[in-house]
Design a protein around this motif. Structure first.
Motif, PDB file in Angstrom:
ATOM      1  N   HIS A   1       0.960  -1.135   0.032  1.00 16.61           N
ATOM      2  CA  HIS A   1      -0.031  -0.139  -0.163  1.00 16.61           C
ATOM      3  C   HIS A   1       0.864   1.238  -0.221  1.00 16.61           C
ATOM      4  O   HIS A   1       2.140   1.292   0.490  1.00 16.61           O
ATOM      5  CB  HIS A   1      -0.911   0.015   1.082  1.00 16.61           C
TER       6      HIS A   1
ATOM      7  N   TYR B   1       0.897   3.633   1.927  1.00 15.34           N
ATOM      8  CA  TYR B   1       1.448   4.124   3.214  1.00 15.34           C
ATOM      9  C   TYR B   1       2.557   3.509   3.806  1.00 15.34           C
ATOM     10  O   TYR B   1       2.946   3.986   4.957  1.00 15.34           O
ATOM     11  CB  TYR B   1       0.049   4.020   4.141  1.00 15.34           C
TER      12      TYR B   1
ATOM     13  N   ASP C   1      -3.677   1.579  -4.111  1.00  9.88           N
ATOM     14  CA  ASP C   1      -4.556   1.607  -3.252  1.00  9.88           C
ATOM     15  C   ASP C   1      -5.490   0.202  -2.712  1.00  9.88           C
ATOM     16  O   ASP C   1      -5.101  -0.466  -3.479  1.00  9.88           O
ATOM     17  CB  ASP C   1      -5.642   2.805  -3.334  1.00  9.88           C
ATOM     18  N   SER C   2      -6.297   0.265  -1.809  1.00 15.18           N
ATOM     19  CA  SER C   2      -7.013  -0.955  -1.496  1.00 15.18           C
ATOM     20  C   SER C   2      -7.721  -1.595  -2.648  1.00 15.18           C
ATOM     21  O   SER C   2      -7.906  -2.863  -2.715  1.00 15.18           O
ATOM     22  CB  SER C   2      -7.907  -0.808  -0.499  1.00 15.18           C
TER      23      SER C   2
ATOM     24  N   PHE D   1      -6.589  -6.259   6.902  1.00 11.25           N
ATOM     25  CA  PHE D   1      -7.894  -6.587   6.198  1.00 11.25           C
ATOM     26  C   PHE D   1      -7.224  -6.729   4.674  1.00 11.25           C
ATOM     27  O   PHE D   1      -7.942  -7.348   4.007  1.00 11.25           O
ATOM     28  CB  PHE D   1      -8.796  -5.098   6.170  1.00 11.25           C
TER      29      PHE D   1
ATOM     30  N   TYR E   1     -16.898  -0.913   4.070  1.00  8.14           N
ATOM     31  CA  TYR E   1     -15.783  -0.406   3.531  1.00  8.14           C
ATOM     32  C   TYR E   1     -15.128  -1.483   3.629  1.00  8.14           C
ATOM     33  O   TYR E   1     -14.981  -2.369   4.420  1.00  8.14           O
ATOM     34  CB  TYR E   1     -15.357   0.885   4.497  1.00  8.14           C
TER      35      TYR E   1
ATOM     36  N   ASN F   1     -12.150  -1.497   4.981  1.00  8.82           N
ATOM     37  CA  ASN F   1     -11.293  -1.656   6.334  1.00  8.82           C
ATOM     38  C   ASN F   1     -12.049  -2.350   7.405  1.00  8.82           C
ATOM     39  O   ASN F   1     -12.482  -1.847   8.145  1.00  8.82           O
ATOM     40  CB  ASN F   1     -10.926  -0.220   6.597  1.00  8.82           C
TER      41      ASN F   1
ATOM     42  N   THR G   1     -14.248   0.504  -1.654  1.00  8.79           N
ATOM     43  CA  THR G   1     -12.970   0.995  -0.933  1.00  8.79           C
ATOM     44  C   THR G   1     -13.379   2.755  -1.397  1.00  8.79           C
ATOM     45  O   THR G   1     -14.199   3.119  -1.842  1.00  8.79           O
ATOM     46  CB  THR G   1     -11.668   0.786  -1.926  1.00  8.79           C
TER      47      THR G   1
ATOM     48  N   HIS H   1      -6.402   9.905  10.382  1.00  9.93           N
ATOM     49  CA  HIS H   1      -7.133  10.955   9.711  1.00  9.93           C
ATOM     50  C   HIS H   1      -8.096  11.760  10.755  1.00  9.93           C
ATOM     51  O   HIS H   1      -8.173  12.907  10.592  1.00  9.93           O
ATOM     52  CB  HIS H   1      -8.072  10.484   8.636  1.00  9.93           C
TER      53      HIS H   1
ATOM     54  N   HIS I   1      -7.943  12.819   2.156  1.00  9.77           N
ATOM     55  CA  HIS I   1      -8.458  11.583   2.161  1.00  9.77           C
ATOM     56  C   HIS I   1      -9.927  11.439   3.140  1.00  9.77           C
ATOM     57  O   HIS I   1      -9.805  12.235   3.892  1.00  9.77           O
ATOM     58  CB  HIS I   1      -7.710  10.647   2.798  1.00  9.77           C
TER      59      HIS I   1
ATOM     60  N   GLU J   1     -11.644   9.732   4.668  1.00  9.21           N
ATOM     61  CA  GLU J   1     -11.689   9.245   6.188  1.00  9.21           C
ATOM     62  C   GLU J   1     -11.480  10.499   7.153  1.00  9.21           C
ATOM     63  O   GLU J   1     -11.359  10.488   8.291  1.00  9.21           O
ATOM     64  CB  GLU J   1     -10.660   8.191   6.364  1.00  9.21           C
TER      65      GLU J   1
ATOM     66  N   SER K   1      -9.496   8.993  -2.791  1.00 14.52           N
ATOM     67  CA  SER K   1      -8.598   7.813  -2.468  1.00 14.52           C
ATOM     68  C   SER K   1      -7.190   8.183  -2.532  1.00 14.52           C
ATOM     69  O   SER K   1      -6.854   9.394  -3.180  1.00 14.52           O
ATOM     70  CB  SER K   1      -9.013   6.661  -3.338  1.00 14.52           C
ATOM     71  N   THR K   2      -6.390   7.372  -2.123  1.00 12.80           N
ATOM     72  CA  THR K   2      -4.933   7.697  -2.115  1.00 12.80           C
ATOM     73  C   THR K   2      -4.343   7.922  -3.514  1.00 12.80           C
ATOM     74  O   THR K   2      -3.675   8.459  -3.903  1.00 12.80           O
ATOM     75  CB  THR K   2      -3.972   6.638  -1.451  1.00 12.80           C
TER      76      THR K   2
HETATM   77  P1  13P Z   1      -7.215   3.756  -0.074  1.00 12.44           P
HETATM   78  O1  13P Z   1      -8.006   2.793  -0.381  1.00 12.44           O
HETATM   79  O2  13P Z   1      -7.459   5.112  -0.568  1.00 12.44           O
HETATM   80  O3  13P Z   1      -5.815   3.496  -0.285  1.00 12.44           O
HETATM   81  O4  13P Z   1      -7.435   4.047   1.604  1.00 12.44           O
HETATM   82  C1  13P Z   1      -6.970   2.982   2.572  1.00 12.44           C
HETATM   83  C2  13P Z   1      -6.789   3.399   4.020  1.00 12.44           C
HETATM   84  O5  13P Z   1      -6.854   2.467   4.656  1.00 12.44           O
HETATM   85  C3  13P Z   1      -6.835   4.535   4.103  1.00 12.44           C
HETATM   86  O6  13P Z   1      -6.481   4.966   5.509  1.00 12.44           O
END
Ligand code: 13P
Ligand code: SF4
Length: 363
Positions: free
Chosen positions: A55, A57, A75-76, A98, A147, A149, A163, A211, A234, A236, A250-251
């Motif tokens: 990812h 991050y 991204d996810s 996740f 979501y 997550n 996502t 966030h 983002h 969140e 999204s990212t």
């Molecule tokens: P993204 O799907 O935008 O990469 O976000 C995942 C996430 O956990 C953001 O905190």
């Protein structure tokens, strides 16, 4: 908006259950040592027919390694899709739990490994399957949208998984079908979707500890200091941060914004692990982290997810040297089969609407 009911835990009660770990200290190694470490990992990965799915991050060293090995940095949404197309038999997921579970749900025949299975997420932790099931059971006339997550057990109770990169078009689609939506677990993303789509949603009250720390008054001050900067957030992030943003997404969408917008300076309200990719796609541009603490205050996550930070080159090598059950994602088959349905529904929707979670630039 209908936020509360008898089956609903309050935001404070949920937050009270989350223990935020300290950030691990990143070992100080020389460039030579890092190069040698990466070569050893590549060799072990090749020997084990493994590919790396990371990812945005995670630490820049891991993202770089994934790219060098032809793996995936995304991204996810794209991380979920990548596992289904990879030819390798083992998926090594650098991210949070996740993400590894989603990979396993979609690819039961593959081995899915993570360096630290304790790398969770405050949204996942704050939405236990039993309480969530009671909430859903109390609202049988609602379409359940969760979501990414979330745990496999929570996904198994859902009609759709989304996502951040695809939540808006899917909820708009549900609105067109005249459906009522029960949303979990991120209250801020849920409220943002509700505001944009006009759909009345029942919201679980979870939040992302990273966030949620962004501070609106301090952000206003930084914006005044840098009037030429665009604010990227983002979804969140809380509403008072999103209200100040030029781009919410999204990212992948935030990375695209840095690469394509005319501004030379950006204030970023998301995990600062994303800076590695942003610097790569727009080397000359200035990136400023949105403030996480007001004057005299302290931050807990400090714009960096403590669970994402549990991924390092060092523990990746340790795992590959000893890839036992302590690193392997396993999911009860009945839960897996049920959890696959909302994920597949999302991926099919993404395919039919041409929605991707991969940065499409030329980097
Ligand atoms: P993204 O799907 O935008 O990469 O976000 C995942 C996430 O956990 C953001 O905190
Ligand atoms: Fe979860 Fe927040 Fe970490 Fe993303 S940044 S994995 S939402 S705790």
């Amino acid at each position: 908006m209908s936020d509360m009911n008898e089956f609903h835990l309050s935001a404070e009660a949920i937050r009270g259950t989350i223990k935020v770990p300290a950030h691990p200290v990143k070992p100080d190694i020389t460039a030579e040592e890092k190069k040698a470490l990466k070569e050893r990992i590549k060799k072990l990965m090749r020997e084990q027919d493994a590919t790396l799915v990371a990812h945005y991050y995670t630490d820049g060293d891991i993202q770089e390694l994934a790219e060098e090995m032809g793996g995936c940095v995304a991204d996810s949404l794209e991380m979920a899709r990548f596992g289904t197309t990879a030819k390798e038999q083992t998926l090594v997921v650098s991210g949070v739990r996740f993400m590894g579970e989603t990979a396993k749900i979609l690819n039961p025949e593959k081995r899915v490994l993570m360096p630290d299975l304790g790398a969770t997420c405050s949204l996942d932790e704050g939405c236990p399957a039993d309480a969530f099931t009671a909430f859903c059971d109390a609202h049988p006339d609602h379409t359940v949208v969760v979501y990414a997550n979330t745990s496999a057990a929570v996904k198994a109770r859902a009609d759709w998984m989304v996502t951040s990169g695809i939540a808006l078009p899917i909820v708009k689609h549900l609105k067109e079908q005249g459906e009522k939506v029960l949303w979990a677990p991120d209250q801020h993303l849920g409220r943002y979707i509700e505001k944009v789509t006009g759909v009345d949603m029942l919201l679980w009250q979870g939040s992302c500890v990273v966030h949620e720390e962004f501070k609106s008054v301090a952000l206003e001050r930084i914006r005044r200091l840098h009037p030429d900067a665009a604010v990227l957030a983002h979804p969140e992030s809380p509403e008072h941060i999103l209200d100040q943003a030029d781009v919410v997404g999204s990212t992948t969408k935030l990375i695209e914004a840095v690469a394509t917008r005319k501004e030379e300076k950006f204030i970023i309200a998301t995990d600062d692990g994303i800076f590695w990719k942003m610097h790569q796609v727009a080397p000359g541009k200035e990136l400023i982290s949105a403030p996480t603490a007001g004057e005299g205050a302290t931050c807990e996550s400090c714009a960096h997810c403590p669970w994402m930070a549990m991924n390092s080159l060092q523990n990746l090598e340790e795992m590959l040297l000893n890839p036992g059950p302590q690193h392997e994602i396993n999911i009860d088959e009945s839960i897996r089969e049920r959890a696959m349905l909302p994920i597949r529904r999302m991926l099919d929707f993404a395919d039919s609407h041409g929605i991707s979670g991969k940065y499409q630039g030329n980097a």
